[in-house]
Design a protein around this motif. Structure first.
Motif, PDB file in Angstrom:
ATOM      1  N   TYR A  33       0.839  -1.197   0.000  1.00  0.00           N
ATOM      2  CA  TYR A  33       0.000   0.000   0.000  1.00  0.00           C
ATOM      3  C   TYR A  33       0.878   1.253   0.000  1.00  0.00           C
ATOM      4  O   TYR A  33       1.927   1.282   0.636  1.00  0.00           O
ATOM      5  N   TYR A  35       0.494   5.418   0.916  1.00  0.00           N
ATOM      6  CA  TYR A  35      -0.321   6.449   1.547  1.00  0.00           C
ATOM      7  C   TYR A  35       0.428   7.776   1.485  1.00  0.00           C
ATOM      8  O   TYR A  35       1.657   7.817   1.402  1.00  0.00           O
ATOM      9  N   PHE A  45      -5.124   7.288   1.565  1.00  0.00           N
ATOM     10  CA  PHE A  45      -4.849   6.124   0.712  1.00  0.00           C
ATOM     11  C   PHE A  45      -4.580   6.570  -0.720  1.00  0.00           C
ATOM     12  O   PHE A  45      -5.314   7.380  -1.279  1.00  0.00           O
ATOM     13  N   TYR A  48      -3.055   0.424  -3.857  1.00  0.00           N
ATOM     14  CA  TYR A  48      -2.529  -0.803  -3.290  1.00  0.00           C
ATOM     15  C   TYR A  48      -2.263  -1.816  -4.392  1.00  0.00           C
ATOM     16  O   TYR A  48      -2.875  -1.769  -5.460  1.00  0.00           O
ATOM     17  N   THR A  98      -4.129  -9.065   1.131  1.00  0.00           N
ATOM     18  CA  THR A  98      -5.189  -8.097   1.343  1.00  0.00           C
ATOM     19  C   THR A  98      -6.401  -8.792   1.943  1.00  0.00           C
ATOM     20  O   THR A  98      -6.559  -9.997   1.857  1.00  0.00           O
ATOM     21  N   GLY A  99      -7.213  -7.995   2.527  1.00  0.00           N
ATOM     22  CA  GLY A  99      -8.432  -8.520   3.102  1.00  0.00           C
ATOM     23  C   GLY A  99      -8.165  -9.404   4.307  1.00  0.00           C
ATOM     24  O   GLY A  99      -7.071  -9.442   4.848  1.00  0.00           O
ATOM     25  N   GLU A 100      -9.153 -10.070   4.757  1.00  0.00           N
ATOM     26  CA  GLU A 100      -9.066 -11.028   5.867  1.00  0.00           C
ATOM     27  C   GLU A 100      -8.375 -10.465   7.093  1.00  0.00           C
ATOM     28  O   GLU A 100      -7.778 -11.209   7.861  1.00  0.00           O
ATOM     29  N   GLY A 101      -8.434  -9.147   7.239  1.00  0.00           N
ATOM     30  CA  GLY A 101      -7.929  -8.581   8.459  1.00  0.00           C
ATOM     31  C   GLY A 101      -6.461  -8.783   8.711  1.00  0.00           C
ATOM     32  O   GLY A 101      -6.066  -9.191   9.808  1.00  0.00           O
ATOM     33  N   GLN A 102      -5.658  -8.495   7.730  1.00  0.00           N
ATOM     34  CA  GLN A 102      -4.217  -8.571   7.928  1.00  0.00           C
ATOM     35  C   GLN A 102      -3.675  -7.192   8.269  1.00  0.00           C
ATOM     36  O   GLN A 102      -3.906  -6.238   7.539  1.00  0.00           O
ATOM     37  N   PRO A 103      -2.935  -7.067   9.384  1.00  0.00           N
ATOM     38  CA  PRO A 103      -2.386  -5.751   9.723  1.00  0.00           C
ATOM     39  C   PRO A 103      -1.328  -5.322   8.729  1.00  0.00           C
ATOM     40  O   PRO A 103      -0.606  -6.139   8.179  1.00  0.00           O
ATOM     41  N   GLN A 104      -1.243  -4.042   8.508  1.00  0.00           N
ATOM     42  CA  GLN A 104      -0.240  -3.468   7.628  1.00  0.00           C
ATOM     43  C   GLN A 104       0.971  -3.056   8.451  1.00  0.00           C
ATOM     44  O   GLN A 104       0.832  -2.517   9.548  1.00  0.00           O
ATOM     45  N   HIS A 105       2.128  -3.280   7.888  1.00  0.00           N
ATOM     46  CA  HIS A 105       3.377  -2.898   8.514  1.00  0.00           C
ATOM     47  C   HIS A 105       3.990  -1.777   7.686  1.00  0.00           C
ATOM     48  O   HIS A 105       4.196  -1.951   6.488  1.00  0.00           O
ATOM     49  N   PHE A 106       4.278  -0.669   8.342  1.00  0.00           N
ATOM     50  CA  PHE A 106       4.698   0.540   7.649  1.00  0.00           C
ATOM     51  C   PHE A 106       6.202   0.753   7.670  1.00  0.00           C
ATOM     52  O   PHE A 106       6.891   0.388   8.629  1.00  0.00           O
ATOM     53  N   GLY A 107       6.687   1.392   6.602  1.00  0.00           N
ATOM     54  CA  GLY A 107       8.023   1.945   6.605  1.00  0.00           C
ATOM     55  C   GLY A 107       7.997   3.305   7.280  1.00  0.00           C
ATOM     56  O   GLY A 107       6.946   3.789   7.705  1.00  0.00           O
TER      57      GLY A 107
ATOM     58  N   TYR B  32     -12.909  -4.990  10.641  1.00  0.00           N
ATOM     59  CA  TYR B  32     -11.554  -5.132  11.162  1.00  0.00           C
ATOM     60  C   TYR B  32     -11.037  -3.753  11.521  1.00  0.00           C
ATOM     61  O   TYR B  32     -11.193  -2.806  10.747  1.00  0.00           O
ATOM     62  N   ASN B  98     -10.367  -3.568  -0.047  1.00  0.00           N
ATOM     63  CA  ASN B  98      -9.123  -3.779   0.684  1.00  0.00           C
ATOM     64  C   ASN B  98      -8.534  -2.497   1.244  1.00  0.00           C
ATOM     65  O   ASN B  98      -7.383  -2.466   1.646  1.00  0.00           O
TER      66      ASN B  98
END
Lengths: 115, 112
Positions: A33, A35, A45, A48, A98-107, B32, B98
């Motif tokens: 993603y 941003y 946003f 992605y 994507t989806g299924e509630g996966q957390p995003q990890h940022f730089g 979520y 998403n």
């Protein structure tokens, strides 16, 4: 480290120039993603990727913005003919999918300043 | 469009006290939610998440509460420490698509 890496960390350029921002996601993360974060604001946003394809480009602010991803890895965000309003921190994030509630990890972002 | 907002833009607490940061969201179909912490000059750091089939989740010194009836999310930090000083963002993801929607953030200042 094994986190999301972005380069450059800072970029200062003159109005009208093109800039290219790079993101190296966490290895194995298929979702990526981009941003934009203006000073004192939340995250806006942009786009992605799922793998190398970008099914959702709705957040790109204008046709001066484009992004690509290759090898399901590194991604570049390109801004052409930069304007002063493009000044912001550009953040990249990755997640397992994507989806299924996966957390995003940022730089830590690229701080872009347009003179 | 989506709207994720925070009730208070700034919060100051004494070291050792508990902190509560609130977040309102507008999409009842969101399934979520994530809380992030962002320190100056750094990217957002994942703190804790919760799915819509839960109303409470606990981590180390942090608890997230979800009230779907009033579309409200909160982050509780126990025994707040100076290192907790940062901007805290909530983010929601609708059950379709998403994209994550982020609030504008609450700046937490811990007073030693």
């Amino acid at each position: 480290g094994a986190g999301v890496s972005q380069s450059p960390s800072n970029k200062v350029t003159e109005k009208g120039k093109d800039v290219e921002l790079r993101c190296d996601p966490i290895s194995g993360h298929t979702a990526l993603y981009w941003y934009r974060q203006r000073l004192g604001q939340g995250l806006e946003f942009l786009i992605y990727f799922q793998g190398n394809s970008a099914p959702d480009k709705s957040g790109l602010p204008s046709d001066r913005f484009s992004a690509e991803r290759t090898g399901e890895s590194v991604s570049t965000l390109t801004i052409q003919r930069t304007q002063q309003e493009d000044s912001a921190v550009y953040l990249c994030a990755s997640s397992l999918k994507t989806g299924e509630g996966q957390p995003q990890h940022f730089g830590d972002g690229t701080r872009l300043s347009i003179l | 469009g989506e709207s994720v907002g925070l009730h208070l833009p700034t919060l100051s607490v004494q070291e050792g006290d508990n902190s509560i940061i609130n977040c309102a969201y507008s999409n009842s179909a969101s399934d979520y939610f994530i809380w992030y912490k962002q320190e100056s000059g750094k990217g957002p750091q994942f703190i804790i998440d919760i799915r819509s089939n839960m109303d409470k989740r606990q981590g180390q010194r942090v608890t997230v509460l979800l009230n779907k009836t009033v579309k409200h999310l909160s982050l509780q930090i126990a025994a707040t420490q100076p290192g907790d000083s940062a901007v805290y963002f909530c983010a929601e993801k609708p059950d379709t698509g998403n994209q994550f929607y982020f609030g504008t953030g609450t700046s937490l200042t811990v007073i030693p």
